[in-house]
Scaffold this active site. Structure first.
Site, PDB file in Angstrom:
ATOM      1  N   LYS A 103      52.850  66.360  31.023  1.00 21.54           N
ATOM      2  CA  LYS A 103      51.761  66.427  32.003  1.00 21.54           C
ATOM      3  C   LYS A 103      51.643  65.172  32.865  1.00 21.54           C
ATOM      4  O   LYS A 103      51.270  65.224  34.031  1.00 21.54           O
ATOM      5  CB  LYS A 103      50.431  66.692  31.296  1.00 21.54           C
ATOM      6  CG  LYS A 103      50.319  68.079  30.683  1.00 21.54           C
ATOM      7  CD  LYS A 103      50.248  69.144  31.750  1.00 21.54           C
ATOM      8  CE  LYS A 103      50.040  70.528  31.168  1.00 21.54           C
ATOM      9  NZ  LYS A 103      50.155  71.578  32.201  1.00 21.54           N
ATOM     10  N   GLU A 125      40.984  70.166  35.548  1.00 16.92           N
ATOM     11  CA  GLU A 125      40.660  71.158  34.535  1.00 16.92           C
ATOM     12  C   GLU A 125      41.615  70.928  33.381  1.00 16.92           C
ATOM     13  O   GLU A 125      42.698  70.373  33.567  1.00 16.92           O
ATOM     14  CB  GLU A 125      40.824  72.571  35.091  1.00 16.92           C
ATOM     15  CG  GLU A 125      42.251  73.149  35.030  1.00 16.92           C
ATOM     16  CD  GLU A 125      43.271  72.399  35.887  1.00 16.92           C
ATOM     17  OE1 GLU A 125      42.856  71.744  36.864  1.00 16.92           O
ATOM     18  OE2 GLU A 125      44.478  72.453  35.565  1.00 16.92           O
ATOM     19  N   SER A 392      58.129  70.094  25.442  1.00 17.76           N
ATOM     20  CA  SER A 392      57.197  69.608  26.457  1.00 17.76           C
ATOM     21  C   SER A 392      56.118  68.678  25.927  1.00 17.76           C
ATOM     22  O   SER A 392      55.556  67.883  26.673  1.00 17.76           O
ATOM     23  CB  SER A 392      56.546  70.801  27.158  1.00 17.76           C
ATOM     24  OG  SER A 392      55.949  71.656  26.208  1.00 17.76           O
TER      25      SER A 392
END
Lengths: 410, 271
Positions: A103, A125, A392
């Site tokens: 991220k 969000e 990830s």
């Protein structure tokens, strides 16, 4: 939309999407209220300008190296490959990034952009909390005010990440409307943005939302695939035979896939969350079981009832618990360049344990879906083939969820 | 002449401004909405905006969000909203009805099917919050074929280029969102509204109605001085929320509020 094989092939060979209005075939686009158009146009202009600006790109590169810790390594999971039997499994270790997931590749890029645009307040969000943490982290570093919207239900199941965000100085706002999960957090962030557009920058965490977000977030995430391409060539002398990544909104997946789209020999698999099983209706697999519609600013595959109302999703992993998906994935599905498959909660949980046990790597529950599918796929392939999995995120945030499911009190 | 054109023409002749109430269809029931529409006309409403409930109302504040949730729980759908309009038209052929909502229910029904069904039921215009002119070509074709007016929003942040773009495709009227934010928010600055309205009027001959932040008769009267109409939504839905156990009282409160607005607006424009 191309229908013949020939036009599908040319769509892949000359892949240059989205178009200037943010369309991937019939998907993507810019579906927002007039009240947001000025901000979006401002963002579009800034994105176009700075992605060509050597100074901006140099700052981004330096941050990715020194702050995030890139490049992330590729690891040959030999014991997992042996235990599985079949193709060799390689992991792109996004779990080793600062804050523990892919991220931050995106939040760092967008926060630098926000700063250039003179915005002083960042909103985001978050579902699992990984994007919220990655946003709060860069906001702390750049001295920007940060507000994160999070579904009240997600706050319950991801409390460690909530605390991390608060430690980082962010305000975490519980969202109690609708299903109280990621989609509702996105609605609330959009409402905040429209109310505070003068000073506020909205960092969307995935490759969804109105144009330019799907393209912009992808561009920041393709560092995954660009590195992986070189690393695989250096390590194995060839490109991998298959790529596997989990798909919620789909940002880690598009980040890995995009630099390989033109490589015919590389099969691409996106793994959606089947929850309790696609046939039960309790899942988060719009590409496997949904149909196209419009939500959160773009046209894409969605989970909705026959009247077009968005339905509640289910997944063991909060990060995959979203009724839509990035529009570029919808297009890659339709043209047949990527195949979208699904993995159930219990299969993901088994993969979570397996990778932890045989490789000493605790994967995020999101990434566990990709690992689970990779082991299934590996069994059907020869030993000299290579599968590259995007790992990830790391699973530290999920140990409470897993323990609870297994009846263990921590 | 369309019902909308007729309506604005008559208002102009009488030196009046349009009073445009918004209620969410099916909140709390379809039966209530139908009765409410007729009562609102009696209380002085000129055009009715009927909210089509959606699971993810991104541009709405908490009041209309809750109304949407109640309506969906009660089983309302886009099909159901069209049916309410059909029933309304059985006894009212003159009051224009506008549907206001989000795109996805229309996508799922199909543009052509929706436009056809809506027109047959007596819908005069449709305002879809999350589709700008740039994405509207196919939808506009369907509306044009069935004589449905596409209503568009303009906002304080709409620049000259956007005003022109919207003026080029809008029909019926333009809805000016008087403040930055979601429905039911904040408080509005009349001077700012006036300035923007002058700018908008340079590019369109369509009537411009003003909404967002109209909470009482005084605000409605002030807006009537500068716009061609006044939209009131969240304040009416609050009447439903406050009388959730008594539909008759809720209806009474809505009628009272609209009557007060009507009187105040007319007093301003007919001085």
């Amino acid at each position: 939309m191309p229908t013949s094989n020939q036009s599908k092939q040319s769509a892949v060979k000359n892949y240059d999407l989205p178009d200037e209005n943010g369309h991937f075939g019939p998907y993507g686009g810019l579906f927002v209220a007039e009240t947001l158009m000025e901000s979006i146009e401002e963002l579009n202009a800034a994105y176009a300008k700075y992605m060509q600006d050597p100074e901006f790109l140099a700052e981004l590169d330096a941050d990715l190296q020194d702050y995030v810790g890139r490049p992330s390594p590729i690891y040959h999971a030999e014991r997992l490959s042996r235990e599985t039997g079949g193709a060799q499994i390689y992991l792109k270790r996004e779990d080793l990034n600062h804050t523990g997931a892919h991220k931050i590749n995106n939040t760092i890029g967008q926060a630098l952009l926000a700063k250039r645009m003179g915005k002083t307040r960042i909103i985001a969000e978050t579902g699992a909390g990984q994007h919220g943490v990655a946003t709060a982290t860069v906001a702390a570093r750049l001295g920007l005010e940060c507000v994160v919207y999070m579904g009240a239900e997600d706050i319950q199941r991801q409390s460690p990440n909530v605390y991390r965000m608060r430690l980082l100085g962010a305000t975490v706002v519980p969202v109690t409307s609708g299903s109280q999960t990621l989609k509702d957090a996105l609605n609330e962030a959009l409402r905040d943005w429209v109310t505070n557009i003068d000073n506020t920058y909205y960092i969307i965490g995935t490759v969804a939302g109105p144009h330019p977000y799907p393209a912009m977030v992808r561009d920041f995430q393709t560092i995954i695939g660009r590195e992986a391409r070189e690393q695989m060539l250096a390590k194995t002398g060839a490109l991998p035979d298959a790529l596997v990544a989990c798909v919620g909104g789909g940002s880690n997946a598009i980040g890995l896939f995009h630099p390989f789209i033109g490589d015919d020999g590389v099969a691409i698999y996106g793994v959606e969350a089947a929850g309790l099983g696609v046939e039960t209706g309790k899942h988060s697999a719009p590409l496997c079981a949904g149909k196209p519609g419009v939500l959160h600013g773009n046209r894409t595959y969605l989970m909705a009832d026959e009247n077009g109302e968005i339905i509640e999703t289910h997944s063991i992993s909060a990060g995959l618990d979203y009724p839509g998906v990035g529009p570029e994935h919808s297009w890659l599905k339709d043209i047949g360049r990527a195949e979208y498959v699904n993995i159930k909660d219990d299969e993901a949980l088994a993969a979570f344990h397996q990778l932890t046990r045989v490789e000493g790597i605790i994967p995020a529950l999101e990434s566990s879906h990709a690992v689970a599918y990779a082991t299934k796929l590996a069994k059907t392939m020869d030993k000299d083939k290579a599968i590259l999995v995007c790992l990830s995120g790391r699973g530290d945030k999920d140990i409470f969820t897993v323990a609870k499911i297994e009846g263990i009190e921590l | 002449m369309s019902r909308l054109e007729q309506c604005f023409e008559e208002l102009k002749a009488a030196n009046k401004k349009a009073l445009v109430p918004f209620v969410t269809a099916g909140d709390p029931s379809a039966k209530f909405t139908l009765t409410c529409m007729h009562e609102m006309v009696k209380a002085g409403a000129n055009i009715i905006e009927l909210g089509v409930p959606f699971s993810d109302p991104m541009a709405d504040g908490p009041v209309i969000q809750k109304a949407s949730e109640r309506a969906l729980e009660a089983g309302m759908s886009l099909k159901g909203v069209i049916e309410i309009v059909r029933l309304f038209r059985e006894t009212d052929q003159s009051t224009p009805v506008i549907l206001m909502g989000y795109l996805n229910p229309i996508e799922f029904m199909g543009y052509e099917t929706f436009a056809d069904k809506a027109a047959q039921a007596g819908v005069d215009g449709v305002l879809t919050v999350d589709i700008p002119p740039e994405e509207s070509a196919d939808l506009l074709k369907a509306y044009d074929k069935h004589d449905i007016a596409p209503i568009f929003l303009l906002s304080p942040t709409s620049n000259e280029t956007r005003i022109k773009k919207i003026a080029a495709v809008a029909k019926g009227y333009i809805y000016y969102v008087s403040l930055k934010g979601v429905t039911g928010a904040g408080h509005l600055e009349l001077n700012d509204v006036q300035t923007k309205l002058t700018q908008i009027k340079q590019h369109t001959s369509l009537p411009v109605v003003i909404g967002f932040g109209v909470k009482n008769a005084e605000i409605a009267a002030n807006i009537a001085k500068i716009g061609d109409g006044v939209v009131v939504g969240s304040a009416l839905i609050n009447c439903i929320t406050h009388h959730s156990d008594d539909e008759e009282q809720a209806q009474q409160a809505i009628s009272t509020m609209l009557s007060e607005m009507r009187t105040a607006m007319d007093a301003t424009t007919q001085q």
